[in-house]
Design a protein around this motif. Structure first.
Motif, PDB file in Angstrom:
ATOM      1  N   ALA A  30      90.531  -8.666 -29.265  1.00  0.00           N
ATOM      2  CA  ALA A  30      91.316  -9.421 -30.241  1.00  0.00           C
ATOM      3  C   ALA A  30      90.539 -10.656 -30.671  1.00  0.00           C
ATOM      4  N   GLU A  38      95.803  -9.794 -32.901  1.00  0.00           N
ATOM      5  CA  GLU A  38      96.127  -8.405 -32.578  1.00  0.00           C
ATOM      6  C   GLU A  38      97.081  -7.817 -33.616  1.00  0.00           C
ATOM      7  N   ARG A  41      95.129  -7.226 -36.783  1.00  0.00           N
ATOM      8  CA  ARG A  41      94.260  -6.066 -36.630  1.00  0.00           C
ATOM      9  C   ARG A  41      95.051  -4.769 -36.794  1.00  0.00           C
TER      10      ARG A  41
END
Length: 83
Positions: A30, A38, A41
């Protein structure tokens, strides 16, 4: 062939982003430069997978012969796969 942008060397010796933005990753992968790394992403990955699926569907529509051949190859692989 179009030229690739020059990479700016990273002081740590590792690869860096072409635009020079320094994003470091911790052991989990991360990004540590933002707290919601996170979640961001996952959003980017979901968007990428949606676009990839859309591109494959478009290719299948405009190239039906290739799509049929791909389906037949996949079916053959699945028939010969041993559990």
């Amino acid at each position: 062939m179009p030229e690739q942008p020059d990479r700016i060397p990273d002081p740590s010796g590792g690869p860096s982003a072409p635009d020079g933005s320094d994003t470091t990753a911790d052991a989990t992968g991360a990004s540590t430069s933002e707290p919601g790394g996170e979640a961001e992403r996952r959003r980017r990955r979901a968007r990428f997978l949606r676009e990839l699926t859309e591109a494959r569907e478009l290719r299948d529509r405009v190239q039906p012969r290739r799509a049929k051949a791909a389906r037949l190859r996949h079916a053959m692989r699945m028939r010969t796969f041993r559990w």
